[in-house]
Design a protein around this motif. Structure first.
Motif, mmCIF file in Angstrom:
data_model
loop_
_atom_site.group_PDB
_atom_site.id
_atom_site.type_symbol
_atom_site.label_atom_id
_atom_site.label_comp_id
_atom_site.label_asym_id
_atom_site.label_seq_id
_atom_site.Cartn_x
_atom_site.Cartn_y
_atom_site.Cartn_z
ATOM 1 N N VAL A 67 87.431 32.043 40.717
ATOM 2 C CA VAL A 67 88.727 31.849 40.505
ATOM 3 C C VAL A 67 89.060 31.537 39.107
ATOM 4 O O VAL A 67 88.155 31.134 38.266
ATOM 5 C CB VAL A 67 89.209 30.474 41.466
ATOM 6 C CG1 VAL A 67 88.966 30.812 42.686
ATOM 7 C CG2 VAL A 67 88.268 29.191 41.014
ATOM 8 N N PHE A 68 90.206 31.747 38.495
ATOM 9 C CA PHE A 68 90.589 31.675 37.294
ATOM 10 C C PHE A 68 91.209 30.123 37.190
ATOM 11 O O PHE A 68 90.826 29.394 36.135
ATOM 12 C CB PHE A 68 91.766 32.532 37.013
ATOM 13 C CG PHE A 68 92.412 32.066 35.515
ATOM 14 C CD1 PHE A 68 91.786 32.868 34.358
ATOM 15 C CD2 PHE A 68 93.533 31.320 35.271
ATOM 16 C CE1 PHE A 68 92.160 32.440 33.110
ATOM 17 C CE2 PHE A 68 94.107 31.325 34.041
ATOM 18 C CZ PHE A 68 93.232 31.664 32.907
ATOM 19 N N ARG A 69 91.483 29.431 38.094
ATOM 20 C CA ARG A 69 91.928 28.058 38.082
ATOM 21 C C ARG A 69 91.431 27.335 39.561
ATOM 22 O O ARG A 69 91.712 27.762 40.510
ATOM 23 C CB ARG A 69 93.465 28.108 37.948
ATOM 24 C CG ARG A 69 94.055 27.001 37.496
ATOM 25 C CD ARG A 69 95.476 26.753 37.608
ATOM 26 N NE ARG A 69 96.160 25.663 36.778
ATOM 27 C CZ ARG A 69 97.242 25.453 36.785
ATOM 28 N NH1 ARG A 69 98.329 26.151 37.295
ATOM 29 N NH2 ARG A 69 97.931 24.306 35.864
ATOM 30 N N TRP A 70 90.819 26.299 39.041
ATOM 31 C CA TRP A 70 90.532 25.478 40.297
ATOM 32 C C TRP A 70 91.488 24.317 40.579
ATOM 33 O O TRP A 70 92.179 24.117 39.682
ATOM 34 C CB TRP A 70 89.154 24.746 39.877
ATOM 35 C CG TRP A 70 88.075 25.686 39.348
ATOM 36 C CD1 TRP A 70 87.698 26.212 38.223
ATOM 37 C CD2 TRP A 70 86.917 25.956 40.290
ATOM 38 N NE1 TRP A 70 86.627 26.992 38.221
ATOM 39 C CE2 TRP A 70 85.993 27.331 39.674
ATOM 40 C CE3 TRP A 70 86.871 26.105 41.705
ATOM 41 C CZ2 TRP A 70 85.047 27.820 40.142
ATOM 42 C CZ3 TRP A 70 85.695 26.804 42.300
ATOM 43 C CH2 TRP A 70 84.954 27.503 41.614
ATOM 44 N N THR A 71 91.135 23.858 41.518
ATOM 45 C CA THR A 71 92.300 22.536 42.255
ATOM 46 C C THR A 71 91.861 21.563 41.151
ATOM 47 O O THR A 71 90.922 21.349 40.667
ATOM 48 C CB THR A 71 91.869 22.273 43.522
ATOM 49 O OG1 THR A 71 90.531 21.686 43.587
ATOM 50 C CG2 THR A 71 92.285 23.335 44.320
ATOM 51 N N TYR A 72 93.226 20.969 40.738
ATOM 52 C CA TYR A 72 92.986 20.124 39.313
ATOM 53 C C TYR A 72 93.683 18.758 39.601
ATOM 54 O O TYR A 72 93.601 18.042 38.606
ATOM 55 C CB TYR A 72 93.728 20.709 38.158
ATOM 56 C CG TYR A 72 95.352 21.378 38.615
ATOM 57 C CD1 TYR A 72 96.399 20.434 38.709
ATOM 58 C CD2 TYR A 72 95.571 22.527 39.262
ATOM 59 C CE1 TYR A 72 97.634 20.993 39.059
ATOM 60 C CE2 TYR A 72 96.803 22.992 39.400
ATOM 61 C CZ TYR A 72 97.769 22.011 39.632
ATOM 62 O OH TYR A 72 98.963 22.641 39.871
ATOM 63 N N GLY A 73 93.791 18.289 40.952
ATOM 64 C CA GLY A 73 93.934 16.916 41.071
ATOM 65 C C GLY A 73 95.455 16.522 40.919
ATOM 66 O O GLY A 73 96.386 17.392 40.950
ATOM 67 N N SER A 74 95.746 15.123 40.941
ATOM 68 C CA SER A 74 96.932 14.808 40.889
ATOM 69 C C SER A 74 97.090 13.564 39.892
ATOM 70 O O SER A 74 96.156 12.843 39.408
ATOM 71 C CB SER A 74 97.242 14.240 42.154
ATOM 72 O OG SER A 74 97.203 15.397 43.287
ATOM 73 N N ASN A 75 98.302 13.175 39.456
ATOM 74 C CA ASN A 75 98.631 12.058 38.664
ATOM 75 C C ASN A 75 98.178 10.698 39.246
ATOM 76 O O ASN A 75 97.805 9.790 38.841
ATOM 77 C CB ASN A 75 100.193 11.878 38.280
ATOM 78 C CG ASN A 75 100.482 13.158 37.147
ATOM 79 O OD1 ASN A 75 99.530 13.285 36.305
ATOM 80 N ND2 ASN A 75 101.530 13.667 37.189
ATOM 81 N N VAL A 76 98.675 10.918 40.754
ATOM 82 C CA VAL A 76 98.135 9.526 41.674
ATOM 83 C C VAL A 76 97.240 10.184 42.487
ATOM 84 O O VAL A 76 97.489 10.924 43.418
ATOM 85 C CB VAL A 76 99.453 9.104 42.349
ATOM 86 C CG1 VAL A 76 99.021 8.111 43.084
ATOM 87 C CG2 VAL A 76 100.510 8.718 41.265
ATOM 88 N N ALA A 77 95.991 9.825 42.483
ATOM 89 C CA ALA A 77 94.922 10.346 43.126
ATOM 90 C C ALA A 77 94.934 10.082 44.656
ATOM 91 O O ALA A 77 94.781 11.140 45.566
ATOM 92 C CB ALA A 77 93.725 9.558 42.685
ATOM 93 N N ALA A 78 95.704 9.114 45.100
ATOM 94 C CA ALA A 78 96.042 8.780 46.682
ATOM 95 C C ALA A 78 96.923 9.851 46.941
ATOM 96 O O ALA A 78 97.107 9.750 48.461
ATOM 97 C CB ALA A 78 96.347 7.340 46.773
ATOM 98 N N HIS A 79 97.549 10.490 46.298
ATOM 99 C CA HIS A 79 98.831 11.329 46.732
ATOM 100 C C HIS A 79 98.112 12.914 46.991
ATOM 101 O O HIS A 79 98.798 13.644 47.374
ATOM 102 C CB HIS A 79 99.844 11.408 45.951
ATOM 103 C CG HIS A 79 100.658 10.171 45.955
ATOM 104 N ND1 HIS A 79 101.676 9.701 45.103
ATOM 105 C CD2 HIS A 79 100.463 9.048 46.868
ATOM 106 C CE1 HIS A 79 102.266 8.680 45.347
ATOM 107 N NE2 HIS A 79 101.387 8.389 46.449
ATOM 108 N N ASN A 80 97.109 12.936 46.494
ATOM 109 C CA ASN A 80 96.292 14.145 46.425
ATOM 110 C C ASN A 80 96.010 14.750 47.947
ATOM 111 O O ASN A 80 95.403 14.115 48.541
ATOM 112 C CB ASN A 80 95.166 14.568 45.649
ATOM 113 C CG ASN A 80 94.816 15.868 45.564
ATOM 114 O OD1 ASN A 80 93.694 16.357 46.371
ATOM 115 N ND2 ASN A 80 95.138 16.523 44.591
ATOM 116 N N ARG A 81 96.219 16.248 48.245
ATOM 117 C CA ARG A 81 95.960 16.645 49.569
ATOM 118 C C ARG A 81 95.110 18.005 49.309
ATOM 119 O O ARG A 81 95.180 18.535 50.369
ATOM 120 C CB ARG A 81 97.256 17.012 50.142
ATOM 121 C CG ARG A 81 98.166 15.640 50.637
ATOM 122 C CD ARG A 81 97.497 14.738 51.571
ATOM 123 N NE ARG A 81 98.354 13.582 51.990
ATOM 124 C CZ ARG A 81 98.068 12.624 51.256
ATOM 125 N NH1 ARG A 81 97.195 12.268 50.176
ATOM 126 N NH2 ARG A 81 98.658 11.269 51.659
#
Length: 362
Positions: A67-81
């Protein structure tokens, strides 16, 4: 030749058929894949009398795609899905797995390789709790699917670490304790050396892990950790280096060992083709010399994972520059920290590295 050791997963059942030898890239006459797509051994009927054997001998690196771009997280980790483990199939026998950055900010990579007699998992991530990081469940699912396509009821697994001291790469190891048909490389340095047959030659020797016609080379590479090892796959021409060399903040543990290990890799790469150096993390941005701080869980502008083998020479050059000095040194694709905190900053931007302001992540 240096002393070597072979960890061989042993397959049971009937002798495999030789479709891989007859059709090294699968049978193009079957028509299972669209035009332009590489035919593979899994494009054969699922109903077979014997397991399929793949031919891992090829003139160049086995084709594949990252992949060119991996999943990159969220500003608020608890909201990441996003998935807790991201899985990318490079080719039929090679998988790249990444831990979700919101589960652990280092988001380490692990690698799953298959041969005709078993599988190899390189590194185990930064989280032990399978509820938050279901590495074994993910690996088991991939192995089950691969075994189904190859007609194999059992696929022995060998689990190894680029460093047993690196907590970002060894925490998931506990998930494989007690797993059937599994060999786990021991973590203590002396025992690990015996496992690879390196107790009398460390760190200049080499070991081997035979997966069945896909033989992985083991190269001692201490420097960031005392027990560091790298692995070379002659099928994809990948050099797996853990945190010795990766696009990020490299914390040198012993600068003399670090340079010596890089020189050892350079010598190895001079006689073995290396397509990419595959490290254990990504911390650099796509902007040269800029990197994410520790504990960041939102990294939308990451550099790609794969590194050109020429960066080994660059790492040697600048590894020598920081040797015997307490300093950090920024390069476009990595940052060296020798004898200083990983949070060290510098006021002087290095010569030869473009100083480009990265986009704001918010």
């Amino acid at each position: 030749m240096p002393q070597s050791s072979t960890a061989k997963p042993v397959m049971t059942g009937n002798q495999p058929s030789a479709t891989g030898s007859a059709y090294p890239n699968g049978n193009p006459a079957l028509g299972y894949n669209p035009a332009g797509i590489r035919n593979t051994d899994s494009a054969v009927p699922l109903h077979r009398d014997a397991p399929v054997n793949h031919d891992y001998a090829c003139a160049g690196p086995a084709p594949g795609a990252l992949v060119f771009r991996w999943t990159y997280g969220s500003n608020v980790a608890a909201h990441n899905r996003d998935p807790r483990v991201q899985v990318v199939q490079y080719n039929e026998d090679t998988f790249v797995l990444r831990q979700n950055v919101c589960v652990h900010w280092e988001a380490p990579f692990t690698y799953l390789l298959f041969g005709n007699r078993g599988a190899l998992l390189i590194d185990c991530g930064a989280t032990a709790d399978a509820r938050h990081y279901p590495l074994r469940e993910t690996v088991d699912a991939i192995i089950a699917r691969w075994g189904q396509m190859r007609g194999r009821d059992k696929v022995p697994l060998t689990v190894v670490l680029t460093s047993g001291e690196d907590v970002a790469q060894n925490q998931g190891l506990v998930q494989f304790a007690g797993r059937p048909d599994t060999t786990i490389a021991p973590k203590p340095l002396a025992v690990m050396q015996r496992f690879y047959g390196l107790e009398g030659s460390w760190p200049s020797g080499g070991g081997r892990i035979d997966l069945g016609d896909r033989v992985i080379e083991v190269i001692p590479t201490p420097g960031t950790h005392r027990d560091g090892v790298s692995f070379y796959d002659p099928y994809c021409d990948f050099l797996f280096t853990g945190d010795l060399l990766f696009p990020g903040k490299i914390n040198i543990g012993n600068d003399k060992d670090f340079v010596a290990s890089l020189e050892r890799l350079k010598t190895f790469a001079s006689v073995n083709p290396v397509k990419w150096v595959m490290g254990g993390h990504v911390e650099m941005m796509f902007v040269p010399g800029k990197y994410y701080p520790r504990f960041a869980t939102y990294k939308p502008y990451e550099r790609v994972l794969e590194m050109e083998p020429g960066l080994i020479d660059e790492a040697i050059r600048y590894g020598r520059e920081v040797q015997d000095k307490d300093m950090m040194l920024i390069r476009p694709d990595f940052v060296l920290f020798n004898g200083v905190s990983p949070d060290q900053r510098t006021r002087e931007w290095p010569e030869g590295v473009p100083n480009i302001t990265p986009p704001r992540p918010f």
